[in-house]
Design an enzyme around this catalytic site. Structure first.
Site, mmCIF file in Angstrom:
data_model
loop_
_atom_site.group_PDB
_atom_site.id
_atom_site.type_symbol
_atom_site.label_atom_id
_atom_site.label_comp_id
_atom_site.label_asym_id
_atom_site.label_seq_id
_atom_site.Cartn_x
_atom_site.Cartn_y
_atom_site.Cartn_z
ATOM 1 N N HIS A 195 -5.326 -3.002 -3.018
ATOM 2 C CA HIS A 195 -4.906 -2.036 -4.056
ATOM 3 C C HIS A 195 -4.811 -2.636 -5.450
ATOM 4 O O HIS A 195 -4.585 -1.910 -6.412
ATOM 5 C CB HIS A 195 -3.574 -1.400 -3.662
ATOM 6 N N SER B 117 0.798 -1.224 0.000
ATOM 7 C CA SER B 117 0.000 0.000 0.000
ATOM 8 C C SER B 117 0.831 1.274 0.000
ATOM 9 O O SER B 117 0.376 2.300 -0.497
ATOM 10 C CB SER B 117 -0.958 -0.005 1.189
ATOM 11 N N LYS C 169 -11.894 1.304 -2.162
ATOM 12 C CA LYS C 169 -10.826 1.874 -2.995
ATOM 13 C C LYS C 169 -11.298 1.910 -4.458
ATOM 14 O O LYS C 169 -12.099 2.762 -4.796
ATOM 15 C CB LYS C 169 -9.531 1.114 -2.747
HETATM 16 C C1 LIG Z 1 -7.107 0.167 2.984
HETATM 17 C C2 LIG Z 1 -6.513 -1.149 3.315
HETATM 18 C C3 LIG Z 1 -7.129 -2.016 4.219
HETATM 19 C C4 LIG Z 1 -8.318 -1.598 5.049
HETATM 20 O O1 LIG Z 1 -9.486 -1.562 4.308
HETATM 21 P P1 LIG Z 1 -10.684 -0.657 4.815
HETATM 22 O O2 LIG Z 1 -11.872 -1.167 4.093
HETATM 23 O O3 LIG Z 1 -10.326 0.745 4.491
HETATM 24 O O4 LIG Z 1 -10.781 -0.877 6.304
HETATM 25 C C5 LIG Z 1 -6.586 -3.262 4.396
HETATM 26 N N1 LIG Z 1 -5.470 -3.642 3.731
HETATM 27 C C6 LIG Z 1 -4.839 -2.829 2.877
HETATM 28 C C7 LIG Z 1 -3.603 -3.289 2.183
HETATM 29 C C8 LIG Z 1 -5.330 -1.548 2.659
HETATM 30 O O5 LIG Z 1 -4.686 -0.721 1.851
#
Ligand SMILES: *Cc1c(COP(=O)(O)O)cnc(C)c1O
Length: 386
Positions: A208, A180, A240
Site C-alpha cells: 500500500h 492494509s 494496487k
Molecule cells: C493486497 C496485498 C497483498 C496481496 O497482493 P496480491 O497481488 O493482491 O496477491 C499482500 N500484502 C498486502 C499488505 C496487501 O495489501
C-alpha cells in the site's frame, strides 16, 4: 442434501447469523472513480487503485502491444520457458526504481509472501510478525514450520524481547509497511535498529505504500530513507497503485538468487502473461514521473480528514489513502454500508476475520482519480448515514 452439504450449510448459516456473510458485487465497468453496479453509478471509495492508473490509456496500449508481441499466455514457469524479455525488462526497471541490486517478479503478492518466507526460514528458525500483518504474511509464517510468533501491533519492546529470547540462527521479522486495514505505518527506522541489534532480517510488505509514498513513489522505504542494509527484503505489488497485476521482491543479488532457487511459489507456477509485465513497465514510468497524482491524492486525504473531523467522525491515525471508520458492531457495518450504497457510494465493509473481532469498519480508500467534490459528497453522505 448430501452429508457434506449439510455440514457446510450449517457453517454458512452461522456466518449469516453473525452478520459475517460475504457477497460479491457484480461490477459492469472497469476500475475507475465511478463504478457501474446493477445499472447504477456508485462512486468508488473501496479500490486500491490509489493513483487512478487502472484505466490509464498508455498502460492499456502497452498491454495491447504486449499481446501483439507475446500473445496472451506465458505458457510455462519462469525457470522453463515462461521468462520473457518483458519480464526481464520490468525486473531491471523495478530494481532501479527501488534502488536495489535486483528485483524478482511473482505472479501475485500472496504468492510472493508465501514464497519469500518459506525460502528464507525453516524448522529451528524464528519468524516474528506484527499481529495486524496481511493474511498472506501470516499464512507464510504458519506454513514455514519455523518458530512463529506474532507481536502486538507496532510494539517494538515486545519485538525486542522476542528476539532476545531466541537462539535461532535465522530470525526473520516481517511487517506491512502501510497496514492494509488501518492505514498507519510501521516504525521502520526503529524496527531496523532492533533487527540489527539481534542480527534479524527485516522484511517489509509495501503493497500500500508503493506508488503513494516517497518522492518518486518508491514507497515507505524511500519516504523514510532506509537502505537495503536496513530493510534487506522489500516486497511490493503491482495490482494496487500500479493498476496492473503481479508483485515483486527487491533486494540483494544473494536474496534474489535464493528466491529463484528455493521459493516454491516462484518455481512451481506459470509466469505472468508477458503483456502484463509490459503494461507494468508502462505504469512504472507514469508512477515515477507524474508527481501530480501523488500530490492530488495527499490533498484529498487532508480534505477528507479535515471534513471528517468537523463532523466529529472518529478517524484512525492514518495519513495514507486508507481511511477507516471504526464501527464495532458488525450488523451496523452492513447497515451503514447499504445506506451509503443507496446514496451512490461504495466503500469497503470490513469485518472479522479480516480484522480482529470487535473492530469491524468501513474501509474508505481515496484515489487520485477522485475530485474534491466527490470527497465532499461522501462526507455529506457519512453525516447522514452514521
Ligand atoms: C493486497 C496485498 C497483498 C496481496 O497482493 P496480491 O497481488 O493482491 O496477491 C499482500 N500484502 C498486502 C499488505 C496487501 O495489501
Amino acid at each position: 442434501m448430501t452429508s457434506m452439504d449439510a455440514i457446510l450449510q450449517a457453517k454458512l448459516d452461522q456466518r449469516h447469523q453473525q452478520f459475517l456473510y460475504r457477497h460479491r458485487t457484480h461490477v459492469a465497468s472497469g476500475c475507475d472513480a465511478v463504478l457501474q453496479v446493477d445499472g447504477k453509478s456508485l462512486v468508488n471509495f473501496c479500490s486500491n487503485d490509489y493513483l487512478g492508473l487502472a484505466g490509464h490509456p498508455d498502460i492499456a496500449a502497452a498491454l495491447k502491444a504486449g499481446v501483439d508481441q507475446y500473445g496472451t499466455g506465458s505458457g510455462a514457469s519462469h525457470l522453463i520457458s515462461g521468462h520473457s524479455t518483458a519480464h526481464q525488462h520490468l525486473e531491471e526497471q523495478l530494481a532501479a526504481f527501488t534502488g536495489r541490486p535486483r528485483a524478482l517478479l511473482f505472479s501475485t503478492g500472496y504468492m510472493a509472501n508465501l514464497g519469500v518466507i518459506n525460502a528464507l526460514v525453516n524448522r529451528h528458525d524464528l519468524v516474528l510478525e506484527d499481529q495486524l500483518n496481511h493474511a498472506s504474511l501470516l499464512d507464510g509464517g504458519h506454513l514455514s514450520r519455523a518458530d512463529y510468533k506474532r507481536y502486538k501491533h507496532n510494539n517494538m519492546q515486545q519485538l525486542d524481547y522476542l528476539l532476545e529470547q531466541s537462539t535461532a540462527s535465522r530470525k526473520l521479522i516481517v511487517t506491512d509497511g502501510v497496514f492494509s486495514m488501518d492505514g498507519d505505518l510501521a516504525p521502520l527506522p526503529e524496527m531496523s535498529t532492533v533487527a540489527a541489534q539481534h542480527s534479524g532480517w527485516l522484511m517489509v510488505d509495501d503493497a500500500h505504500g508503493m506508488g503513494v509514498l516517497g518522492a518518486t513513489g518508491a514507497g515507505i522505504v524511500e519516504q523514510q530513507g532506509l537502505t537495503v542494509e536496513q530493510v534487506p527484503i522489500l516486497m511490493g505489488t503491482l495490482g494496487k497503485s500500479f493498476g496492473t497485476f503481479g508483485a515483486f521482491v527487491a533486494g540483494s543479488e544473494a536474496l534474489i538468487e535464493t528466491l529463484i532457487q528455493f521459493a516454491r511459489t516462484y518455481i512451481y507456477t506459470t509466469a505472468l502473461p508477458p503483456a502484463i509485465a509490459a503494461a507494468s513497465s508502462a505504469s512504472l514510468q507514469l508512477v515515477r514521473r507524474e508527481h501530480r497524482r501523488r500530490e492530488h491524492l495527499q490533498q484529498l486525504i487532508q480534505r477528507f480528514r479535515d471534513g471528517a473531523q468537523q463532523l466529529g467522525l472518529q478517524l484512525m491515525d492514518s495519513q495514507t489513502p486508507i481511511q477507516p471508520l471504526l464501527i464495532n458492531n458488525d450488523q451496523l457495518v452492513m447497515e451503514v454500508n447499504q445506506q451509503l450504497r443507496s446514496r451512490g457510494f461504495m466503500v469497503g465493509a470490513i469485518r472479522p476475520p479480516t480484522v480482529p473481532a470487535g473492530s469491524g469498519r468501513l474501509r474508505i480508500t481515496l484515489s487520485a482519480s477522485h475530485s474534491n467534490q466527490q470527497i465532499d459528497q461522501l462526507l455529506d453522505a457519512l453525516q447522514v448515514c452514521l
